[in-house]
Design a protein around this motif. Structure first.
Motif, mmCIF file in Angstrom:
data_model
loop_
_atom_site.group_PDB
_atom_site.id
_atom_site.type_symbol
_atom_site.label_atom_id
_atom_site.label_comp_id
_atom_site.label_asym_id
_atom_site.label_seq_id
_atom_site.Cartn_x
_atom_site.Cartn_y
_atom_site.Cartn_z
ATOM 1 N N VAL A 1 12.108 -31.452 -9.594
ATOM 2 C CA VAL A 1 12.521 -32.280 -10.722
ATOM 3 C C VAL A 1 12.197 -33.720 -10.359
ATOM 4 N N THR A 2 11.189 -34.281 -11.012
ATOM 5 C CA THR A 2 10.758 -35.646 -10.727
ATOM 6 C C THR A 2 11.291 -36.565 -11.812
ATOM 7 N N LEU B 1 12.177 -40.798 -8.022
ATOM 8 C CA LEU B 1 12.716 -39.899 -7.006
ATOM 9 C C LEU B 1 12.545 -38.468 -7.491
ATOM 10 N N ARG B 2 12.665 -37.532 -6.570
ATOM 11 C CA ARG B 2 12.547 -36.130 -6.974
ATOM 12 C C ARG B 2 13.559 -35.293 -6.210
ATOM 13 N N ALA B 3 13.987 -34.226 -6.856
ATOM 14 C CA ALA B 3 14.915 -33.285 -6.246
ATOM 15 C C ALA B 3 14.272 -31.909 -6.257
ATOM 16 N N SER B 4 14.496 -31.149 -5.193
ATOM 17 C CA SER B 4 13.952 -29.791 -5.120
ATOM 18 C C SER B 4 15.089 -28.785 -5.262
ATOM 19 N N TRP C 1 16.210 -21.570 -15.857
ATOM 20 C CA TRP C 1 16.857 -22.523 -16.747
ATOM 21 C C TRP C 1 15.817 -23.327 -17.520
ATOM 22 N N GLU C 2 16.239 -23.866 -18.636
ATOM 23 C CA GLU C 2 15.392 -24.799 -19.379
ATOM 24 C C GLU C 2 15.199 -26.076 -18.550
ATOM 25 N N VAL D 1 17.133 -30.706 -15.098
ATOM 26 C CA VAL D 1 17.285 -32.163 -14.961
ATOM 27 C C VAL D 1 18.766 -32.532 -14.892
ATOM 28 N N ARG D 2 19.592 -31.949 -15.761
ATOM 29 C CA ARG D 2 21.032 -32.247 -15.735
ATOM 30 C C ARG D 2 21.664 -31.838 -14.409
ATOM 31 N N ALA D 3 21.290 -30.666 -13.897
ATOM 32 C CA ALA D 3 21.853 -30.214 -12.624
ATOM 33 C C ALA D 3 21.451 -31.147 -11.490
#
Length: 471
Positions: free
Chosen positions: A305-306, A356-359, A371-372, A377-379
């Motif tokens: 998620v970038t 930033l990005r999350a994996s 998930w959509e 993104v919300r998580a």
């Protein structure tokens, strides 16, 4: 001599690049619309970003040498000298030093990350019976036995998760951390084995100029396969994307690759630079034993998620390059990278924005990938907020899914790879390379592709060029 390379990720492109320098006629076939495999660039809020791997291990020379050979030497840059953290026990804590993939050389090395009980358990390693690792062992299983579960759950697992997204208790010590495996075979305690590895690393660095551990590429590591593909074309190779290979069969003159569009291409040799699952399907007819072994390799899936924010909205964001998240804490994300803090080129692209990005995604946990995009993104934002106090809304976001993107190097992986290649030894002119076999990092993939090309050059009778039959 004609060679078909099936798979246009960095391993296949490295193989083609090596073959192209030897006067071989090369055809690279890639099923996806683009070359590069899991090395890919994209844009968020108009800024270039990596949507796969973002850095190259610089202390192995293969990928750096290749980048320089294809004209990217001037674009190589180390990350900014800011520290990483681990989000554990409800707080961001500096990433400890003095360990090898999370396995400490002293209990004190993990002070601040582990409880007093966990630290005391590490120190007991030297009091246990002599260490015995046998032919292979799970890293987490061994560390838990010698030092306790806390060090595995709080540090070894997050570090390994960033590489394999796997189960630390099942990941092969021999395959994933071979230098520690070798040291463990000759020392009576795990603490002593770690210190031996650290000592050898220090000796290797003595008298040499200090260089970066990792490098990135200005504009994104995804530029590397693009540059290698361009160099291969310039050397005369034929590269076709969007072309699926549906079968391989031996012929009197070598090999024939059947394509989904109805064509059949013949060659003296074939390099399979594809995941083990795809190689299994292609080899099922000509090497059924190898195909069965290849089909057994397991994979993990993940998503990135970038996010792009206005820099002015991030006053509370902590300094550093990002953080890892232990699975035991039950969070959705497993890591976060502060791209604009880590890479100078990313910060310079637009000083008013911060990327930033999350994996997300671990072995055996595929549900979040269904998930959509908005839910992912919300998580990610919820976990980032809990860890850092982030409350801003992004100006743009992008979700990238890598289904079955990370092969699992479980106990026995080295022996598995040897068995596969043993079965293929009876087939002239076939070689395997890629992340499924000898290492999933970029240098390992480049090395594997280069080695496959060199082995093919030594073992295949050049005979003469083969023409496409069109049959």
């Amino acid at each position: 001599m004609q060679v078909i390379v099936i798979g246009g990720g960095i391993a296949g492109l490295a193989a083609a690049h090596r073959l192209g320098g030897s006067g071989v006629r090369v055809t690279v076939l890639e099923a996806e619309p683009r070359f590069g495999g899991k090395l890919r660039t994209g844009e968020v809020a108009g800024l270039p970003v990596d949507l796969g791997a973002e850095s190259i291990l610089a202390r192995r020379p293969e990928a750096i040498d290749l980048a320089e050979a294809v004209g990217l030497g001037g674009a190589l840059h180390p990350p900014a000298p800011v520290g990483a953290a681990i989000w554990t026990g409800g707080a961001l804590r500096p990433m400890p030093k003095g360990h090898v993939m999370g396995v400490p050389g002293t209990a004190a090395a993990l002070t601040g990350v582990l409880s007093d009980t966990g630290l005391a358990r590490i120190a007991r390693d030297s009091e246990l019976p002599p260490l015995r690792v046998g032919e292979d062992v799970g890293i987490g299983a061994l560390v838990a036995e010698r030092m306790g579960h806390e060090v595995v759950d709080r540090l070894v697992e997050p570090l390994l998760g960033g590489v394999y997204a796997g189960d630390a208790y099942r990941i092969s010590l021999r395959a994933a951390v071979p230098h520690l495996y070798e040291a463990a075979r000759t020392h009576d305690s795990l603490l002593a084995a770690v210190r031996a590895v650290q000592g050898r690393q220090e000796e290797a660095r003595e008298g040499k100029p200090a260089g970066p551990v990792f490098n990135g590429i200005e504009g994104g590591v995804g530029r590397l396969p693009e540059a290698v593909a361009a160099a291969c074309r310039a050397a005369g190779a034929t590269l076709e994307s969007g072309v699926a290979v549906t079968g391989l069969r031996r012929t009197a003159r070598g090999w024939a690759a059947q394509l989904a569009d109805g064509r059949s291409l013949t060659a003296d040799g074939v390099i399979l630079a594809v995941p083990a699952s795809a190689a299994a399907r292609l080899l099922a007819a000509e090497a059924p034993a190898a195909g069965r072994e290849l089909a057994a390799l397991d994979y993990a899936s993940m998503a990135l998620v970038t996010l792009a924010f206005r820099r002015a909205d991030l006053a509370r964001l902590p300094r550093g390059s990002g953080f890892l998240v232990p699975a035991v804490d039950g969070r959705t994300i497993k890591a976060a990278t502060f791209t604009s803090a880590k890479w100078g080129w990313a910060a310079a692209a637009d000083p008013g924005l911060f990327v930033l990005r999350a994996s997300i995604g671990r072995y055996g946990e595929s549900a979040p990938l269904q998930w959509e995009d908005a839910d992912l993104v919300r998580a990610a934002l919820a976990d980032l907020g809990a860890a850092t106090g982030l409350a801003a809304e992004p100006v743009d976001s992008l979700v990238t899914r890598w289904y079955d993107g990370l092969p699992q190097y479980q106990v026995g992986h080295v022996a598995w790879a040897a068995r596969v290649r043993g079965y293929l030894a009876a087939l002239p002119g076939v070689r395997l390379c890629g992340a499924s076999y000898d290492g999933i990092g970029i240098p390992a993939c480049v090395a594997g592709g280069t080695r496959a090309a060199e082995e093919l050059l030594r073992t295949v009778d050049p005979g003469g060029p083969r023409e496409d039959t069109g049959e």
